[in-house]
Design a protein around this motif. Structure first.
Motif, mmCIF file in Angstrom:
data_model
loop_
_atom_site.group_PDB
_atom_site.id
_atom_site.type_symbol
_atom_site.label_atom_id
_atom_site.label_comp_id
_atom_site.label_asym_id
_atom_site.label_seq_id
_atom_site.Cartn_x
_atom_site.Cartn_y
_atom_site.Cartn_z
ATOM 1 N N CYS A 140 13.114 -0.666 -5.535
ATOM 2 C CA CYS A 140 12.130 0.372 -5.871
ATOM 3 C C CYS A 140 10.934 -0.225 -6.605
ATOM 4 C CB CYS A 140 12.786 1.466 -6.703
ATOM 5 S SG CYS A 140 13.962 2.449 -5.752
ATOM 6 N N LYS A 141 11.175 -1.156 -7.501
ATOM 7 C CA LYS A 141 10.065 -1.810 -8.209
ATOM 8 C C LYS A 141 9.221 -2.617 -7.237
ATOM 9 C CE LYS A 141 12.061 -2.093 -12.798
ATOM 10 N NZ LYS A 141 12.528 -2.971 -13.881
ATOM 11 N N ASP A 142 9.869 -3.321 -6.304
ATOM 12 C CA ASP A 142 9.137 -4.095 -5.298
ATOM 13 C C ASP A 142 8.222 -3.212 -4.470
ATOM 14 O OD1 ASP A 142 10.412 -6.417 -6.114
ATOM 15 O OD2 ASP A 142 11.782 -6.498 -4.388
ATOM 16 N N LEU A 143 8.700 -1.989 -4.160
ATOM 17 C CA LEU A 143 7.933 -1.074 -3.308
ATOM 18 C C LEU A 143 7.015 -0.147 -4.125
ATOM 19 C CD1 LEU A 143 10.771 -0.187 -0.793
ATOM 20 C CD2 LEU A 143 8.704 -1.519 -0.312
ATOM 21 N N ASP A 144 7.049 -0.313 -5.439
ATOM 22 C CA ASP A 144 6.190 0.453 -6.349
ATOM 23 C C ASP A 144 6.414 1.963 -6.200
ATOM 24 O OD1 ASP A 144 4.376 0.693 -8.393
ATOM 25 O OD2 ASP A 144 2.605 0.530 -7.116
ATOM 26 N N ILE A 145 7.701 2.356 -6.232
ATOM 27 C CA ILE A 145 8.062 3.778 -6.201
ATOM 28 C C ILE A 145 8.959 4.066 -7.404
ATOM 29 C CG2 ILE A 145 7.882 3.946 -3.680
ATOM 30 C CD1 ILE A 145 10.966 3.944 -3.611
ATOM 31 N N LYS A 155 3.230 -2.992 -0.058
ATOM 32 C CA LYS A 155 4.406 -3.611 -0.662
ATOM 33 C C LYS A 155 5.523 -3.646 0.374
ATOM 34 C CE LYS A 155 2.639 -3.600 -4.861
ATOM 35 N NZ LYS A 155 2.495 -4.718 -5.741
ATOM 36 N N VAL A 156 6.336 -4.694 0.314
ATOM 37 C CA VAL A 156 7.443 -4.866 1.259
ATOM 38 C C VAL A 156 8.691 -5.272 0.480
ATOM 39 C CG1 VAL A 156 8.281 -6.177 3.243
ATOM 40 C CG2 VAL A 156 5.875 -5.605 3.080
#
Length: 69
Positions: A61-66, A42-43
Motif C-alpha cells: 500500500c505504501k509503494d502504491l501510495d494508497i 506507482k507500481v
C-alpha cells in the motif's frame, strides 16, 4: 511489533483494497501479480500466496501510495 509481522490478511481482500483505491492489474510475473496506480505512477508486486502477512500488505500500500488496509 511482532504481532504486526505475524498478522495476515487474505490475498483477495488485499486485491479488493487495491482496486477500491484505483489500482489496476498490470501483468502476471513469475511468482507475483503486478499492480499499478497510474495517476500516481506507482507500481508494486503482490505475492501469489493465499495469506499475505500484514507487514507485506502495508508495504504494498505504501509503494502504491494508497491508504493502509
Amino acid at each position: 511489533m511482532s504481532d504486526v509481522l505475524h498478522a495476515s490478511m487474505k490475498r483477495l481482500d488485499l486485491i479488493r483494497h487495491l482496486e477500491r483505491h484505483g489500482c489496476e492489474f498490470l501483468r502476471e510475473g513469475g511468482n507475483h501479480t503486478i499492480y499499478v496506480n497510474r495517476p500516481k505512477k506507482k507500481v508494486s508486486s503482490v505475492p501469489r500466496h493465499r495469506e499475505i502477512i500484514e507487514f507485506t500488505a502495508r508495504k504494498i500500500c505504501k509503494d502504491l501510495d494508497i491508504p493502509l488496509p
